[in-house]
Design a protein around this motif. Structure first.
Motif, PDB file in Angstrom:
ATOM      1  N   MET A  17      42.883  22.815  24.818  1.00 18.12           N
ATOM      2  CA  MET A  17      41.782  22.866  25.759  1.00 18.12           C
ATOM      3  C   MET A  17      41.267  24.284  26.027  1.00 18.12           C
ATOM      4  SD  MET A  17      41.960  19.641  26.197  1.00 18.12           S
ATOM      5  CE  MET A  17      43.144  18.306  26.097  1.00 18.12           C
ATOM      6  N   ASN A  18      42.046  25.314  25.648  1.00 16.27           N
ATOM      7  CA  ASN A  18      41.718  26.649  26.142  1.00 16.27           C
ATOM      8  C   ASN A  18      42.205  27.755  25.208  1.00 16.27           C
ATOM      9  OD1 ASN A  18      43.469  28.855  27.971  1.00 16.27           O
ATOM     10  ND2 ASN A  18      41.303  28.787  28.455  1.00 16.27           N
ATOM     11  N   PHE A  19      41.456  28.863  25.188  1.00 18.26           N
ATOM     12  CA  PHE A  19      41.899  30.109  24.558  1.00 18.26           C
ATOM     13  C   PHE A  19      41.257  31.268  25.303  1.00 18.26           C
ATOM     14  CE2 PHE A  19      41.208  33.752  21.789  1.00 18.26           C
ATOM     15  CZ  PHE A  19      42.503  34.021  21.398  1.00 18.26           C
ATOM     16  N   ASP A  20      42.032  32.342  25.549  1.00 15.49           N
ATOM     17  CA  ASP A  20      41.531  33.527  26.249  1.00 15.49           C
ATOM     18  C   ASP A  20      42.071  34.795  25.617  1.00 15.49           C
ATOM     19  OD1 ASP A  20      40.043  32.396  28.556  1.00 15.49           O
ATOM     20  OD2 ASP A  20      41.992  31.578  29.100  1.00 15.49           O
ATOM     21  N   PRO A  21      41.274  35.882  25.605  1.00 17.97           N
ATOM     22  CA  PRO A  21      41.768  37.165  25.096  1.00 17.97           C
ATOM     23  C   PRO A  21      42.509  37.923  26.196  1.00 17.97           C
ATOM     24  CG  PRO A  21      39.494  37.402  25.745  1.00 17.97           C
ATOM     25  CD  PRO A  21      39.851  35.954  25.970  1.00 17.97           C
ATOM     26  N   ALA A  22      43.264  38.932  25.811  1.00 15.96           N
ATOM     27  CA  ALA A  22      43.922  39.803  26.783  1.00 15.96           C
ATOM     28  C   ALA A  22      42.912  40.803  27.330  1.00 15.96           C
ATOM     29  CB  ALA A  22      45.087  40.538  26.122  1.00 15.96           C
ATOM     30  N   ALA A  23      42.922  40.979  28.649  1.00 11.38           N
ATOM     31  CA  ALA A  23      42.031  41.939  29.312  1.00 11.38           C
ATOM     32  C   ALA A  23      42.881  43.051  29.910  1.00 11.38           C
ATOM     33  CB  ALA A  23      41.214  41.247  30.399  1.00 11.38           C
ATOM     34  N   VAL A  24      42.742  44.271  29.401  1.00 11.62           N
ATOM     35  CA  VAL A  24      43.534  45.408  29.875  1.00 11.62           C
ATOM     36  C   VAL A  24      42.944  45.871  31.205  1.00 11.62           C
ATOM     37  CG1 VAL A  24      44.339  47.734  29.370  1.00 11.62           C
ATOM     38  CG2 VAL A  24      44.109  46.054  27.520  1.00 11.62           C
ATOM     39  N   THR A  25      43.707  45.684  32.274  1.00 17.98           N
ATOM     40  CA  THR A  25      43.194  45.883  33.630  1.00 17.98           C
ATOM     41  C   THR A  25      44.079  46.833  34.425  1.00 17.98           C
ATOM     42  OG1 THR A  25      42.292  43.637  33.559  1.00 17.98           O
ATOM     43  CG2 THR A  25      42.479  44.658  35.726  1.00 17.98           C
ATOM     44  N   VAL A  26      43.427  47.682  35.208  1.00 18.34           N
ATOM     45  CA  VAL A  26      44.128  48.705  35.996  1.00 18.34           C
ATOM     46  C   VAL A  26      43.554  48.731  37.413  1.00 18.34           C
ATOM     47  CG1 VAL A  26      44.571  50.110  33.939  1.00 18.34           C
ATOM     48  CG2 VAL A  26      42.486  50.493  35.297  1.00 18.34           C
ATOM     49  N   PRO A  27      44.214  49.435  38.352  1.00 14.96           N
ATOM     50  CA  PRO A  27      43.656  49.560  39.706  1.00 14.96           C
ATOM     51  C   PRO A  27      42.298  50.246  39.686  1.00 14.96           C
ATOM     52  CG  PRO A  27      45.973  50.155  39.693  1.00 14.96           C
ATOM     53  CD  PRO A  27      45.564  50.015  38.255  1.00 14.96           C
ATOM     54  N   ALA A  28      41.451  49.889  40.624  1.00 12.16           N
ATOM     55  CA  ALA A  28      40.101  50.460  40.666  1.00 12.16           C
ATOM     56  C   ALA A  28      40.117  51.970  40.863  1.00 12.16           C
ATOM     57  CB  ALA A  28      39.301  49.793  41.786  1.00 12.16           C
ATOM     58  N   ASP A  29      41.152  52.500  41.527  1.00 14.21           N
ATOM     59  CA  ASP A  29      41.204  53.937  41.785  1.00 14.21           C
ATOM     60  C   ASP A  29      42.033  54.706  40.753  1.00 14.21           C
ATOM     61  OD1 ASP A  29      43.702  52.997  42.440  1.00 14.21           O
ATOM     62  OD2 ASP A  29      43.741  53.815  44.477  1.00 14.21           O
ATOM     63  N   ALA A  30      42.355  54.056  39.635  1.00 16.83           N
ATOM     64  CA  ALA A  30      43.111  54.732  38.576  1.00 16.83           C
ATOM     65  C   ALA A  30      42.290  55.891  38.018  1.00 16.83           C
ATOM     66  CB  ALA A  30      43.445  53.747  37.459  1.00 16.83           C
ATOM     67  N   TYR A  90      41.240  56.846  35.294  1.00 16.35           N
ATOM     68  CA  TYR A  90      40.600  56.626  33.995  1.00 16.35           C
ATOM     69  C   TYR A  90      39.663  55.432  34.131  1.00 16.35           C
ATOM     70  CZ  TYR A  90      45.344  54.729  34.317  1.00 16.35           C
ATOM     71  OH  TYR A  90      46.518  54.211  34.797  1.00 16.35           O
ATOM     72  N   ASP A  91      38.512  55.555  33.484  1.00 21.53           N
ATOM     73  CA  ASP A  91      37.482  54.526  33.586  1.00 21.53           C
ATOM     74  C   ASP A  91      37.174  53.831  32.260  1.00 21.53           C
ATOM     75  OD1 ASP A  91      36.925  54.886  36.377  1.00 21.53           O
ATOM     76  OD2 ASP A  91      35.889  56.753  35.848  1.00 21.53           O
ATOM     77  N   THR A  92      37.731  54.349  31.195  1.00 23.92           N
ATOM     78  CA  THR A  92      37.511  53.738  29.875  1.00 23.92           C
ATOM     79  C   THR A  92      38.850  53.556  29.187  1.00 23.92           C
ATOM     80  OG1 THR A  92      37.320  55.837  28.679  1.00 23.92           O
ATOM     81  CG2 THR A  92      35.300  54.941  29.685  1.00 23.92           C
ATOM     82  N   LEU A  93      38.858  52.739  28.147  1.00 24.18           N
ATOM     83  CA  LEU A  93      40.091  52.524  27.400  1.00 24.18           C
ATOM     84  C   LEU A  93      40.543  53.811  26.722  1.00 24.18           C
ATOM     85  CD1 LEU A  93      42.203  50.446  26.428  1.00 24.18           C
ATOM     86  CD2 LEU A  93      40.765  50.084  24.407  1.00 24.18           C
ATOM     87  N   LEU A 152      40.200  45.955  41.257  1.00 25.12           N
ATOM     88  CA  LEU A 152      40.721  46.222  39.919  1.00 25.12           C
ATOM     89  C   LEU A 152      39.551  46.492  38.978  1.00 25.12           C
ATOM     90  CD1 LEU A 152      43.396  43.358  39.509  1.00 25.12           C
ATOM     91  CD2 LEU A 152      43.793  45.723  40.242  1.00 25.12           C
ATOM     92  N   LYS A 153      39.838  47.072  37.830  1.00 23.79           N
ATOM     93  CA  LYS A 153      38.808  47.267  36.808  1.00 23.79           C
ATOM     94  C   LYS A 153      39.405  46.978  35.437  1.00 23.79           C
ATOM     95  CE  LYS A 153      39.598  52.311  36.932  1.00 23.79           C
ATOM     96  NZ  LYS A 153      38.982  53.626  37.264  1.00 23.79           N
ATOM     97  N   THR A 154      38.644  46.285  34.610  1.00 22.86           N
ATOM     98  CA  THR A 154      39.082  45.956  33.263  1.00 22.86           C
ATOM     99  C   THR A 154      38.448  46.928  32.284  1.00 22.86           C
ATOM    100  OG1 THR A 154      39.344  43.610  33.793  1.00 22.86           O
ATOM    101  CG2 THR A 154      39.080  44.177  31.470  1.00 22.86           C
ATOM    102  N   LEU A 155      39.284  47.522  31.440  1.00 22.27           N
ATOM    103  CA  LEU A 155      38.826  48.569  30.529  1.00 22.27           C
ATOM    104  C   LEU A 155      38.367  48.028  29.184  1.00 22.27           C
ATOM    105  CD1 LEU A 155      41.669  51.184  31.212  1.00 22.27           C
ATOM    106  CD2 LEU A 155      39.474  50.906  32.399  1.00 22.27           C
ATOM    107  N   ALA A 156      38.988  46.960  28.700  1.00 19.30           N
ATOM    108  CA  ALA A 156      38.628  46.379  27.397  1.00 19.30           C
ATOM    109  C   ALA A 156      39.337  45.042  27.236  1.00 19.30           C
ATOM    110  CB  ALA A 156      39.004  47.319  26.255  1.00 19.30           C
ATOM    111  N   VAL A 157      38.828  44.214  26.321  1.00 18.03           N
ATOM    112  CA  VAL A 157      39.489  42.947  25.999  1.00 18.03           C
ATOM    113  C   VAL A 157      39.930  42.965  24.545  1.00 18.03           C
ATOM    114  CG1 VAL A 157      38.279  41.575  27.735  1.00 18.03           C
ATOM    115  CG2 VAL A 157      37.265  41.853  25.464  1.00 18.03           C
ATOM    116  N   MET A 158      41.085  42.340  24.288  1.00 19.07           N
ATOM    117  CA  MET A 158      41.672  42.351  22.950  1.00 19.07           C
ATOM    118  C   MET A 158      41.145  41.172  22.136  1.00 19.07           C
ATOM    119  SD  MET A 158      45.600  43.471  23.775  1.00 19.07           S
ATOM    120  CE  MET A 158      45.982  43.691  22.041  1.00 19.07           C
ATOM    121  N   SER A 159      39.936  41.324  21.634  1.00 20.05           N
ATOM    122  CA  SER A 159      39.323  40.280  20.813  1.00 20.05           C
ATOM    123  C   SER A 159      38.229  40.897  19.961  1.00 20.05           C
ATOM    124  CB  SER A 159      38.738  39.173  21.703  1.00 20.05           C
ATOM    125  OG  SER A 159      37.713  39.684  22.518  1.00 20.05           O
ATOM    126  N   ASN A 160      37.694  40.102  19.075  1.00 18.97           N
ATOM    127  CA  ASN A 160      36.598  40.568  18.225  1.00 18.97           C
ATOM    128  C   ASN A 160      35.243  40.359  18.883  1.00 18.97           C
ATOM    129  OD1 ASN A 160      38.343  41.324  16.087  1.00 18.97           O
ATOM    130  ND2 ASN A 160      38.453  39.186  15.418  1.00 18.97           N
TER     131      ASN A 160
END
Length: 349
Positions: free
Chosen positions: A149-162, A164-167, A245-253
Motif C-alpha cells: 500500500m505504501n512506499f516513502d523515501p528517507a528525509a534527512v531532517t534536523v532541528p530548525a536552529d541547526a 546548517y541549512d543545506t545537505l 524542524l527542517k528537512t535538508l534532502a530526501v534519499m530518492s531519485n
C-alpha cells in the motif's frame, strides 16, 4: 442336463432385465453415460452449496498487527487502511501495536498466528533486512501477501536552529564533528540502513541511536537529544511545517510530493543508495486461498477509498498499490537487494 438348461435360461433372463434397466437410466444423448441421479433444480437454479462456491469468511472481527509504536508512519497507514476496509469486510479491524526488535517481535507474532485470516500483519521493509542482520528468523517466505500500500523515501531532517541549512553544509559539519547523534527506528531498521548509506556515500561517521520506531526518534530530535534523523517525510512533515524542524534532502531519485521544495540526494550529486520503507499486508503462509482472496479484495478496495487517499496525501505518505502476487515478488526482490547491501555496509558482522 435339464438343471443346466434351466440355469442357463435363468441367467439369460436376468441379463435381459439388467439391459432393459440400463437403457432407462442412461442419459438421452446417446453417450451411454449414467444419468444424474439427482433431480434437476427447478427453474434452472444453481444447486452448488455455499462451501463449494464461496467462503463465509469473515465471521468475526479481524486483528491487524502493527510491529511499531503508535504514532509512526506504519501505525498511521495501518489505522487509516483498516478503517477504509471495514465496510468491504463487514467486520471491525482492530489495530494492535506489538513493538520491539526493530519490528521483529510484531512480525514474528503475525507469522506464527493461526492461518485463518483473522490475524493480518502490516509488514515493512524490515522483513527484508532483519534476517540478513541475524536479528530475526522469519522472512517473506513465512507470509502470503495481501498487498502493498505504501512506499516513502528517507528525509534527512534536523532541528530548525541547526547551524546548517543545506545537505552540503550538514555533511561538511559532520566531517568536522564526527560522531553526531543520528536517531533511527531500531538497529538494522530501514532508517539505520539509510544512515549507514549516508556514511558510506559521504565519508561521514555518526553515532547511531536506536529507538522503537520513528516517532520516538523524532521526539528525541525535537527535545535536542539527538542531531539528525533520516525518516519518512510523513514522520516529520507537521514539525517542518510548524518551523521546529527542517528537512535538508530526501534519499530518492525523485522529489517527494509531500516536500516538493526539498532536493534529492541525486540532484545534489551524492551517490547514496536510495533506501526507504515499503509497507504492506500479509497473513501466515498456510492461510486458505479463498480467505486471502477476500482480504485482498477488501483491503485493495479500502486503499482506493477517497478517505484513505486523502489521509495519505494530507500526511505525506506515498501510495503504491500492488496485489498479493505482485507484493510477494517485490518482497523477494527487496530481500535479495538487502542481502547484498547489508554485507557491503558491514552491518552483519
Amino acid at each position: 442336463m435339464k438343471k443346466f438348461v434351466a440355469s442357463l435360461f435363468f441367467v439369460c433372463f436376468i441379463l435381459l432385465l439388467a439391459a432393459c434397466g440400463g437403457t432407462e437410466s442412461t442419459s438421452d444423448d446417446g453417450a451411454g453415460e449414467p444419468a444424474d441421479t439427482e433431480e434437476p433444480a427447478e427453474n434452472g437454479e444453481d444447486t452448488t452449496t455455499e462451501s463449494e462456491s464461496e467462503t463465509s469468511f469473515p465471521e468475526q472481527n479481524i486483528t491487524l498487527i502493527v510491529p511499531f509504536d503508535a504514532g509512526g508512519g506504519t501505525d498511521a497507514t495501518a489505522r487509516a487502511l483498516a478503517s477504509a476496509a471495514e465496510k468491504h469486510l463487514g467486520v471491525s479491524v482492530g489495530v494492535v501495536n506489538r513493538t520491539g526488535g526493530g519490528g521483529a517481535v510484531g512480525m514474528s507474532e503475525g507469522a506464527n498466528a493461526a492461518p485463518d485470516g483473522y490475524t493480518v500483519t502490516m509488514v515493512t521493509v524490515e522483513l527484508a533486512t532483519l534476517p540478513h542482520l541475524g536479528l530475526a528468523p522469519i522472512t517473506y517466505e513465512n507470509f502470503a501477501g495481501i498487498g502493498q500500500m505504501n512506499f516513502d523515501p528517507a528525509a534527512v531532517t534536523v532541528p530548525a536552529d541547526a547551524p546548517y541549512d543545506t545537505l552540503e553544509e550538514f555533511i561538511e559539519y559532520a566531517k568536522e564533528n564526527p560522531g553526531l547523534q543520528m536517531g533511527n527506528s531500531g538497529t538494522g531498521s530501514i532508517w539505520h540502513l539509510a544512515g549507514a548509506s549516508i556514511e558510506q556515500a559521504t565519508g561521514t561517521e555518526f553515532n547511531h541511536v536506536p529507538y522503537d520506531g520513528a516517532a520516538p526518534a523524532v521526539t528525541a530530535l525535537l527535545g535536542g537529544h539527538i542531531d539528525v534523523v533520516p525518516v519518512s517525510p510523513a514522520e516529520v512533515l507537521t514539525h517542518v511545517e510548524a518551523g521546529t524542524l527542517k528537512t535538508l534532502a530526501v534519499m530518492s531519485n525523485e522529489r517527494s510530493p509531500a516536500m516538493p521544495d526539498v532536493p534529492t540526494f541525486a540532484e545534489l550529486g551524492i551517490d547514496a543508495v536510495a533506501v526507504g520503507p515499503w509497507r504492506g499486508l500479509t497473513v501466515p503462509k498456510d492461510t486458505p486461498p479463498e480467505v486471502i482472496e477476500v482480504l485482498t479484495e477488501a483491503f485493495s478496495k479500502g486503499a482506493q477509498e477517497e478517505e484513505f487517499i486523502e489521509f495519505m496525501d494530507n500526511n505525506g505518505l506515498g501510495i503504491v498499490i500492488l496485489d498479493g502476487p505482485e507484493f510477494e515478488a517485490m518482497m523477494q526482490e527487496s530481500h535479495d537487494f538487502y542481502g547484498e547491501l547489508i554485507p557491503e555496509l558491514g552491518l552483519n558482522e
